[in-house]
Design an enzyme around this catalytic site. Structure first.
Site, PDB file in Angstrom:
ATOM      1  CB  ILE A  63       2.962   5.404 -10.296  1.00  0.00           C
ATOM      2  CG1 ILE A  63       2.297   4.548 -11.383  1.00  0.00           C
ATOM      3  CG2 ILE A  63       4.067   4.592  -9.627  1.00  0.00           C
ATOM      4  CD1 ILE A  63       3.247   4.148 -12.544  1.00  0.00           C
ATOM      5  CB  SER A  64      -2.486   4.063  -8.538  1.00  0.00           C
ATOM      6  OG  SER A  64      -2.944   5.383  -8.392  1.00  0.00           O
ATOM      7  CD  GLN A  65      -1.576  -2.322  -4.484  1.00  0.00           C
ATOM      8  OE1 GLN A  65      -1.880  -1.521  -3.581  1.00  0.00           O
ATOM      9  NE2 GLN A  65      -1.710  -3.618  -4.362  1.00  0.00           N
TER      10      GLN A  65
END
Ligand code: SAH
Length: 213
Positions: A63-65
């Protein structure tokens, strides 16, 4: 699957952090403040959900930053009702942020397990994309084109031509380009055959892959 005052408090802190890192678009910040990121992560990691960090999800993906999500979303310049194509549904977090901003979202994921999980999960917490597709993002979604914006959330070795061709005039493609490290790149379609290109710094994504599995 609960969202509490405590979570809201942590989210407000997170919004402050990414604002300090330079995100200005109020609608992006509002969306980050609204989407319950802890629900997108396995329960064992939920305590980390409001740190500004990427995190492992299923199928060796991440899950992207939050800062990266905010940065890419800001570059898209989303308006209410915009048609947005997302490549790399993953956990669905970026999808939810776009829906929260009033976009009509089409999203493609190539990992079958993740796709199956997220297509059930998003509607459960009230986020309904226009279309979720199990397929190859390199091809885009010609049957629903043209789009106001296209966002790629995996590192692309090169710019897929199909994606450029599926933008409206004035539409924007936000794509991290490169192998180990990617350069965030913004293409704006200024005329049928003309594109403006802007490079906006280094990021690190999981690779955009060919072939489905
Ligand atoms: N937007 C996601 C980020 C997930 S990481 C989120 O907010 O959680 C990138 C995702 O891109 C992974 O789920 C990966 O499986 C997917 N992906 C990689 N190559 C792809 C391709 N060719 N087409 C569609 N999705 C792809």
């Amino acid at each position: 699957m609960k969202d509490t005052h405590k979570h809201q408090g942590l989210r407000n802190q997170l919004v402050k952090t990414i604002e300090e890192k330079g995100i200005k678009d109020k609608n992006v910040l509002k969306a980050i403040a609204a989407v319950p990121r802890h629900l997108f992560m396995d329960s064992g990691f939920a305590d980390f959900a409001y740190q500004d960090k990427a995190f492992p999800i299923a199928a060796e993906q991440t899950i992207s930053q939050p800062y990266t999500v905010a940065f890419q979303t800001e570059l898209l310049k989303v308006s209410q009702g915009d048609l947005i194509l997302e490549i790399g549904t993953g956990s669905g977090y970026q999808t939810a942020v776009l829906i929260e901003m009033g976009a009509k979202v089409y999203t493609i994921e190539r990992q079958k397990d993740l796709f199956k999980k997220t297509i059930l999960f998003l509607p459960k917490i009230g986020y309904n994309p226009k279309k979720m597709v199990f397929g190859d993002g390199y091809k885009g979604l010609p049957e629903n084109a043209p789009f106001d914006g296209i966002i790629v959330t995996a590192g692309a070795p090169m710019v897929p031509k199909a994606l450029l061709s599926q933008l409206k005039i004035g539409g924007r493609l936000v794509i991290p380009i490169g192998d180990d490290v990617q350069i965030m790149t913004l293409f704006t379609r200024t005329a049928e055959k003309d594109f403006e290109k802007l490079e906006l710094g280094k990021f690190r994504f999981v690779p955009m892959l060919k072939k489905k599995n």
